[in-house]
Design a protein around this motif. Structure first.
Motif, PDB file in Angstrom:
ATOM      1  N   ALA A 129       7.179  64.534 -10.959  1.00 51.93           N
ATOM      2  CA  ALA A 129       7.182  64.931 -12.373  1.00 51.93           C
ATOM      3  C   ALA A 129       8.159  64.042 -13.113  1.00 51.93           C
ATOM      4  CB  ALA A 129       7.594  66.389 -12.497  1.00 51.93           C
ATOM      5  N   PHE A 130       7.787  63.683 -14.329  1.00 53.90           N
ATOM      6  CA  PHE A 130       8.686  62.873 -15.153  1.00 53.90           C
ATOM      7  C   PHE A 130       9.748  63.780 -15.736  1.00 53.90           C
ATOM      8  CE2 PHE A 130       4.559  60.739 -15.170  1.00 53.90           C
ATOM      9  CZ  PHE A 130       4.935  59.511 -14.663  1.00 53.90           C
ATOM     10  N   SER A 131      10.991  63.331 -15.709  1.00 54.50           N
ATOM     11  CA  SER A 131      12.064  64.197 -16.188  1.00 54.50           C
ATOM     12  C   SER A 131      12.784  63.575 -17.381  1.00 54.50           C
ATOM     13  CB  SER A 131      13.051  64.508 -15.065  1.00 54.50           C
ATOM     14  OG  SER A 131      13.547  63.326 -14.510  1.00 54.50           O
ATOM     15  N   GLN A 132      13.103  64.436 -18.328  1.00 51.98           N
ATOM     16  CA  GLN A 132      13.791  64.009 -19.542  1.00 51.98           C
ATOM     17  C   GLN A 132      15.253  63.696 -19.199  1.00 51.98           C
ATOM     18  OE1 GLN A 132      14.353  67.178 -22.350  1.00 51.98           O
ATOM     19  NE2 GLN A 132      14.469  65.811 -24.117  1.00 51.98           N
ATOM     20  N   PRO A 133      15.741  62.517 -19.569  1.00 51.13           N
ATOM     21  CA  PRO A 133      17.158  62.211 -19.323  1.00 51.13           C
ATOM     22  C   PRO A 133      18.053  63.156 -20.113  1.00 51.13           C
ATOM     23  CG  PRO A 133      15.952  60.225 -19.933  1.00 51.13           C
ATOM     24  CD  PRO A 133      15.044  61.390 -20.205  1.00 51.13           C
ATOM     25  N   LYS A 134      19.248  63.366 -19.577  1.00 49.66           N
ATOM     26  CA  LYS A 134      20.219  64.203 -20.273  1.00 49.66           C
ATOM     27  C   LYS A 134      20.624  63.515 -21.581  1.00 49.66           C
ATOM     28  CE  LYS A 134      24.580  66.547 -19.163  1.00 49.66           C
ATOM     29  NZ  LYS A 134      25.291  66.218 -20.392  1.00 49.66           N
ATOM     30  N   LEU A 135      20.807  64.308 -22.625  1.00 51.91           N
ATOM     31  CA  LEU A 135      21.314  63.757 -23.886  1.00 51.91           C
ATOM     32  C   LEU A 135      22.697  63.153 -23.606  1.00 51.91           C
ATOM     33  CD1 LEU A 135      20.513  63.661 -26.961  1.00 51.91           C
ATOM     34  CD2 LEU A 135      22.022  65.630 -27.247  1.00 51.91           C
ATOM     35  N   PRO A 136      22.928  61.879 -23.975  1.00 49.39           N
ATOM     36  CA  PRO A 136      24.182  61.217 -23.548  1.00 49.39           C
ATOM     37  C   PRO A 136      25.410  61.567 -24.385  1.00 49.39           C
ATOM     38  CG  PRO A 136      22.746  59.651 -24.676  1.00 49.39           C
ATOM     39  CD  PRO A 136      21.983  60.955 -24.600  1.00 49.39           C
ATOM     40  N   TYR A 137      25.356  62.655 -25.139  1.00 45.64           N
ATOM     41  CA  TYR A 137      26.499  63.107 -25.934  1.00 45.64           C
ATOM     42  C   TYR A 137      26.235  64.545 -26.352  1.00 45.64           C
ATOM     43  CZ  TYR A 137      23.043  60.627 -28.760  1.00 45.64           C
ATOM     44  OH  TYR A 137      21.864  60.139 -29.247  1.00 45.64           O
ATOM     45  N   HIS A 192      11.079  68.858 -29.268  1.00 42.17           N
ATOM     46  CA  HIS A 192      10.088  67.776 -29.428  1.00 42.17           C
ATOM     47  C   HIS A 192      10.101  66.816 -28.241  1.00 42.17           C
ATOM     48  CE1 HIS A 192       8.956  68.915 -33.512  1.00 42.17           C
ATOM     49  NE2 HIS A 192      10.226  69.253 -33.668  1.00 42.17           N
ATOM     50  N   HIS A 193      11.285  66.248 -27.951  1.00 46.63           N
ATOM     51  CA  HIS A 193      11.353  65.295 -26.840  1.00 46.63           C
ATOM     52  C   HIS A 193      10.986  65.990 -25.526  1.00 46.63           C
ATOM     53  CE1 HIS A 193      13.949  62.028 -24.633  1.00 46.63           C
ATOM     54  NE2 HIS A 193      12.659  61.827 -24.470  1.00 46.63           N
ATOM     55  N   ALA A 194      11.537  67.158 -25.310  1.00 53.95           N
ATOM     56  CA  ALA A 194      11.210  67.897 -24.081  1.00 53.95           C
ATOM     57  C   ALA A 194       9.717  68.198 -24.020  1.00 53.95           C
ATOM     58  CB  ALA A 194      12.027  69.194 -24.021  1.00 53.95           C
ATOM     59  N   GLY A 195       9.145  68.481 -25.176  1.00 55.65           N
ATOM     60  CA  GLY A 195       7.717  68.798 -25.234  1.00 55.65           C
ATOM     61  C   GLY A 195       6.843  67.643 -24.779  1.00 55.65           C
ATOM     62  N   TYR A 196       7.233  66.416 -25.132  1.00 58.03           N
ATOM     63  CA  TYR A 196       6.444  65.253 -24.691  1.00 58.03           C
ATOM     64  C   TYR A 196       6.453  65.155 -23.166  1.00 58.03           C
ATOM     65  CZ  TYR A 196       6.773  63.868 -29.620  1.00 58.03           C
ATOM     66  OH  TYR A 196       6.703  63.844 -30.984  1.00 58.03           O
TER      67      TYR A 196
END
Ligand SMILES: [Fe+2]
Length: 225
Positions: A31-39, A60-64
């Motif tokens: 599964a593709f995983s969303q990177p952690k927000l860097p701040y 939104h980003h997580a939704g993609y």
């Protein structure tokens, strides 16, 4: 965090693979995983509020990523990198997969370019900007004008095209990766990026992001090949 040209492998006339942006590139996985927000969520405030960042990143980003993972289940797309998904889906005009994958990747890049806060460009990058646009103020002016040309949703990209800077105004999930161009800066002009903070004042938002948020040293590093 360098987006080096050597990490780009021409896969076709309209596709590139194998990007390697530290913290935002991907490896093939189930599964593709969303990177952690860097701040922190409030790190971009007041130019972009914590509420906007929270919704933009968390919904939104997580939704993609969520939709992409649903779409690629039990398909060959599930076993390749995110960048390869963008390339292959673009090549075969698999629009639904391309849209989700490109938006997932575009937002990875979007968040990364603000890490470290607003920093000045390197001297060598300023020389390139002066050569191609006349100076940083002219570059920003032309990016703002390009944002006005995006009808509805889309992105304004500053890219490296054969060692020359170029501005692209792309609709919807448009991404330099599908055009064999190297992203340097990517400004999201979808309403979800600014509407809570700026309402209909999109141009004001783009100007503020360029002036107050973009880490131009990061941009310089993306250009340095
Ligand atoms: Fe967005």
């Amino acid at each position: 965090m360098t987006f080096s040209r050597r990490h780009f492998i021409a896969a076709s006339g309209s596709a590139i693979l194998g990007t390697a942006v530290s913290g935002i590139s991907s490896s093939a996985a189930a599964a593709f995983s969303q990177p952690k927000l860097p701040y922190d969520l409030d790190a971009l405030s007041p130019t972009i509020s914590a509420r906007t960042v929270g919704l933009h990143y968390g919904k939104h980003h997580a939704g993609y990523f969520n939709k992409l993972n649903q779409l690629v289940q039990n398909t060959p797309y599930a076993d390749i990198t995110l960048e390869e998904v963008i390339s292959k889906s673009n090549l075969v005009k698999d629009q639904s997969i391309f849209n989700q994958a490109a938006q997932a990747w575009n937002h990875n890049f979007y968040w990364a370019q603000f890490k470290g806060g607003p920093q000045a460009p390197t001297d060598s990058f300023k020389v390139v900007v002066e050569r191609d646009f006349g100076g940083m103020d002219d570059l920003k002016k032309q990016m703002i004008e390009a944002s006005d040309r995006v009808f509805g949703t889309g992105w304004v990209w500053l890219v490296n095209d054969n060692n020359k800077l170029e501005i692209l105004a792309l609709q919807d999930a448009g991404t330099p990766l599908a055009l064999s161009k190297i992203p340097v800066i990517g400004i999201d002009v979808w309403e979800h990026a600014y509407y809570l903070d700026y309402e209909n004042r999109r141009t004001e938002h783009v100007r503020a992001v360029l002036d107050k948020l973009v880490n131009w040293r990061y941009a310089s590093e993306q250009f340095q090949m």
